[in-house]
Scaffold this motif. Structure first.
Motif: not given
Length: 330
Positions: A83-86, A88-91, A301-305
């Motif tokens: 859930x934590x990985x999802x 950070x990487x998706x939600x 910003x790079x992380x979000x994009x």
């Protein structure tokens, strides 16, 4: 109720449900449908027994059976690390990325307001004197503005900044409940404070000090506040225009998205607070301090994009994997 007759009549269904639960990993399509149907029926049986009988053993057996059936129907609980990985990487990134145009518009509007106010204050001595006396302005420019970042121990200052920024972000998110109408006022207050401070510093030739102290932490901090404001206003707009979905469903999805952003910004503002406490008042050269702020902003910003765009291409919305308002339920 004749409990013996009740048990005799429904025991075959209970035994069949028990059998299906034991074979849940190899069920056929019709058997899965049967499992769901029996789960619903036995849940009803449990309710009847609880309300009409004092047989603790039967209640316990049916409660355990329904709990196991629920697990079989809804699936095993997702491990916390997954859930934590999802998250950070998706939600979090996909919700931020989906709000990018609201986010960009909010950022540009606030920066424009701060810039106009700054130029107006800096170029009008009458405006300056209406804000503070010449001695007070001198005190602010020469001492107070810079001393603010170093007058308290770094650790306690970091926690204070973190709480304050988190509160501002929480405010604009909560105001989404009120159609987002109070959010522009909160943004105006922040933009006005920033513009007035910049104008007063510029009027005494201290604009380089202003940017040298604001930019290391302010880039990331303001970006986080603008993101919080944008998703808050988006939530308010969903009430007016829910799109093709039902209004209740659209609000539920956007509400959960707002919560994702709120949780994600806790980490972002924590980083901003650390920079403000340990980097901004440090003895590092100004270009180095500003460079750290630019690097933190660029990384966010790079992380979000990167993650947000990838998740969007996979048709992710950032919502729960089994949202309660759309997932099948018994």
């Amino acid at each position: 109720m004749d409990i013996d007759a009740f048990v005799t009549a429904h025991r075959p269904a209970w035994d069949r449900l028990e059998h299906l639960i034991q074979r849940r990993s190899s069920l056929t399509g019709p058997e899965v449908d049967e499992l769901v149907d029996l789960y619903q029926r036995v849940s009803t049986h449990l309710s009847i027994v609880r309300s009409s009988s004092a047989d603790a053993m039967l209640t316990g057996r049916l409660s355990a059976l329904v709990a196991r059936a629920r697990s079989a129907v809804t699936g095993a609980h997702t491990p916390a690390w997954r859930e934590f990985v999802r998250f950070v990487t998706v939600s979090f990134p996909v919700v931020a990325y989906r709000a990018r145009w609201w986010w960009l518009a909010t950022s540009l509007a606030c920066v424009a307001v701060a810039w106009v106010l700054g130029v107006w204050v800096a170029s009008n001595p009458q405006v300056q004197t209406s804000i503070a006396s010449p001695d007070e302005i001198t005190q602010l420019v020469e001492h107070d503005f810079a001393d603010y970042y170093s007058e308290n121990p770094a650790a306690s200052f970091a926690s204070h900044v973190w709480i304050n920024n988190a509160w501002v972000s929480a405010q604009v998110i909560i105001f989404g409940i009120f159609l987002g109408l109070p959010i522009p006022f909160v943004l105006w207050s922040n933009a006005a404070n920033l513009g007035v401070s910049a104008g007063l510093m510029a009027s005494r030739g201290k604009l380089d000090i202003f940017f040298g102290l604001i930019m290391p932490h302010g880039l990331l901090e303001l970006t986080a506040v603008f993101l919080a404001a944008s998703v808050g206003m988006r939530l308010g707009w969903t009430v007016i225009d829910p799109g093709p979905r039902k209004r209740v469903e659209a609000l539920a999805e956007q509400g959960r998205a707002v919560v994702s952003v709120a949780l994600g910004l806790v980490g972002v503002l924590f980083v901003s607070g650390l920079i403000e406490a340990f980097v901004t008042p440090s003895g590092l050269p100004t270009p180095v301090r500003v460079g750290i702020g630019v690097l933190a902003e660029g990384a966010f910003l790079a992380y979000v994009i990167v993650f947000g765009r990838r998740a969007l291409r996979q048709n992710e919305t950032g919502d729960l994997e089994r949202a309660p308002d759309v997932a099948p339920s018994a």
